[in-house]
Design a protein around this motif. Structure first.
Motif, PDB file in Angstrom:
ATOM      1  N   LEU A  71      33.409  31.239  47.116  1.00 28.40           N
ATOM      2  CA  LEU A  71      34.520  32.164  47.341  1.00 28.40           C
ATOM      3  C   LEU A  71      34.269  33.514  46.673  1.00 28.40           C
ATOM      4  N   ASP A  72      33.727  33.483  45.472  1.00 24.13           N
ATOM      5  CA  ASP A  72      33.453  34.737  44.767  1.00 24.13           C
ATOM      6  C   ASP A  72      32.403  35.569  45.512  1.00 24.13           C
ATOM      7  N   VAL A  73      31.357  34.905  46.022  1.00 26.74           N
ATOM      8  CA  VAL A  73      30.332  35.620  46.778  1.00 26.74           C
ATOM      9  C   VAL A  73      30.931  36.207  48.056  1.00 26.74           C
ATOM     10  N   ALA A  74      31.760  35.412  48.741  1.00 35.49           N
ATOM     11  CA  ALA A  74      32.381  35.897  49.979  1.00 35.49           C
ATOM     12  C   ALA A  74      33.285  37.095  49.716  1.00 35.49           C
ATOM     13  N   VAL A  75      34.049  37.050  48.640  1.00 34.53           N
ATOM     14  CA  VAL A  75      34.916  38.174  48.285  1.00 34.53           C
ATOM     15  C   VAL A  75      34.081  39.410  47.966  1.00 34.53           C
ATOM     16  N   MET A  76      32.973  39.213  47.253  1.00 38.03           N
ATOM     17  CA  MET A  76      32.103  40.335  46.917  1.00 38.03           C
ATOM     18  C   MET A  76      31.502  40.952  48.188  1.00 38.03           C
ATOM     19  N   VAL A  77      31.111  40.102  49.122  1.00 39.09           N
ATOM     20  CA  VAL A  77      30.506  40.578  50.373  1.00 39.09           C
ATOM     21  C   VAL A  77      31.515  41.359  51.208  1.00 39.09           C
ATOM     22  N   LEU A  78      32.728  40.833  51.309  1.00 38.88           N
ATOM     23  CA  LEU A  78      33.737  41.433  52.178  1.00 38.88           C
ATOM     24  C   LEU A  78      34.505  42.561  51.518  1.00 38.88           C
ATOM     25  N   GLY A  79      34.583  42.515  50.201  1.00 42.88           N
ATOM     26  CA  GLY A  79      35.434  43.480  49.509  1.00 42.88           C
ATOM     27  C   GLY A  79      36.858  42.964  49.503  1.00 42.88           C
ATOM     28  N   GLU A  80      37.675  43.474  50.345  1.00 39.97           N
ATOM     29  CA  GLU A  80      39.054  43.015  50.475  1.00 39.97           C
ATOM     30  C   GLU A  80      39.112  41.853  51.455  1.00 39.97           C
ATOM     31  N   VAL A  81      39.794  40.768  51.083  1.00 40.09           N
ATOM     32  CA  VAL A  81      39.928  39.600  51.951  1.00 40.09           C
ATOM     33  C   VAL A  81      41.373  39.468  52.404  1.00 40.09           C
ATOM     34  N   ASN A  82      41.566  39.386  53.714  1.00 39.29           N
ATOM     35  CA  ASN A  82      42.918  39.275  54.282  1.00 39.29           C
ATOM     36  C   ASN A  82      43.251  37.883  54.794  1.00 39.29           C
ATOM     37  N   LYS A 123      43.765  30.552  47.395  1.00 43.52           N
ATOM     38  CA  LYS A 123      45.056  31.181  47.133  1.00 43.52           C
ATOM     39  C   LYS A 123      44.981  32.174  45.994  1.00 43.52           C
ATOM     40  N   GLU A 124      44.261  31.821  44.936  1.00 45.52           N
ATOM     41  CA  GLU A 124      44.130  32.716  43.792  1.00 45.52           C
ATOM     42  C   GLU A 124      43.434  34.018  44.193  1.00 45.52           C
ATOM     43  N   ARG A 125      42.383  33.924  45.015  1.00 46.23           N
ATOM     44  CA  ARG A 125      41.678  35.135  45.452  1.00 46.23           C
ATOM     45  C   ARG A 125      42.567  36.013  46.324  1.00 46.23           C
ATOM     46  N   LEU A 126      43.338  35.408  47.196  1.00 47.01           N
ATOM     47  CA  LEU A 126      44.225  36.184  48.062  1.00 47.01           C
ATOM     48  C   LEU A 126      45.319  36.880  47.256  1.00 47.01           C
ATOM     49  N   LEU A 127      45.891  36.168  46.293  1.00 45.33           N
ATOM     50  CA  LEU A 127      46.955  36.759  45.489  1.00 45.33           C
ATOM     51  C   LEU A 127      46.443  37.914  44.636  1.00 45.33           C
TER      52      LEU A 127
END
Length: 246
Positions: A71-82, A123-127
């Motif tokens: 999840l952390d890698v995906a967030v880093m790749v995408l930047g903002e996750v919706n 959920k934590e990443r989205l919040l």
């Protein structure tokens, strides 16, 4: 939207991911098989006429220790996750589960306990991002206790209840939770099983799910008729359910 998809290499997950890319969304693919992920990424690049393949990250729903890093890698790749989508899971018919205790335990662990654990981390990443949508595939099998799907149905019933509670708790903080309840869908997962009436296809499911995401719906049945089928089944008397085989 920027989307994380766990389970994009097969069936309904693949169809939904294709539909997201087709409308211009950016996706990061999570899955347990690197070869399948790369094949899916190449397919999406061609179909979406993308400059480069979508990013892929190894993540196995059967191995919770992979969740946080993926999840952390995906967030880093995408930047903002919706949007985070979870379509991965384990399925087997009750006849098979009756003769394989270890598979039954695995199904309950993955489809209930570990799916919830992944949801909690997503959920934590989205919040942290101010909110977003968590879209999770459950099943109509969880709407009522039925003899032919007692183990799978129990796992999905628990998951559906969790998703409803999650929506209640975090809706005011910007988290939108969508519980997808497919009926029988013709995919590789159901290959070899006799399709019942109202069987659907993966592309039809994808269309309904995207509409529900855009409309911020909390629950969607796919195909749509399963909402009414399950409404009837939920109100059937117990003595009829005891004699039924559906």
């Amino acid at each position: 939207m920027n989307c994380i998809v766990l389970g994009a290499t097969k069936g309904m997950g693949r169809a939904l991911t294709r539909a997201l890319v087709a409308r211009g969304d950016t996706v990061c693919l999570l899955g347990r098989n690197q070869e399948a992920l790369q094949k899916t990424a190449r397919d999406l690049q061609v179909r979406g006429d993308l400059e480069q393949e979508p990013q892929t990250v190894l993540c196995d729903l059967e191995e919770p220790e992979t969740f946080s890093k993926a999840l952390d890698v995906a967030v880093m790749v995408l930047g903002e996750v919706n949007l985070v989508v979870i379509t991965a899971g384990v399925f087997a018919t009750q006849d098979v589960l009756d003769n394989d205790v270890r598979l039954a335990q695995q199904l309950m662990q993955v489809d209930f306990v570990q799916t919830i654990e992944f949801c909690e981390q997503a959920k934590e990443r989205l919040l942290r991002n101010g909110g977003g949508t968590l879209c999770v595939f459950s099943s109509v099998a969880g709407d009522r206790g039925r003899a032919p799907s007692r183990v799978y149905g129990a796992a999905k019933a628990g998951l559906s209840t969790y998703l409803e509670a999650l929506d209640h708790r975090y809706h005011q903080e910007g988290l939108r939770v969508l519980c997808v309840k497919p009926g029988f869908i013709r995919t590789s997962m159901t290959a070899g099983l006799a399709p019942p009436p109202f069987a659907g296809n993966a592309d039809g499911v994808a269309k309904r799910v995207i509409s529900a995401i855009d409309g911020q719906k909390p629950v969607v049945y796919a195909p749509a008729i399963w909402r009414w089928v399950m409404l009837v089944i939920r109100f059937l008397p117990r003595f009829i359910m005891r004699r039924s085989r559906f």
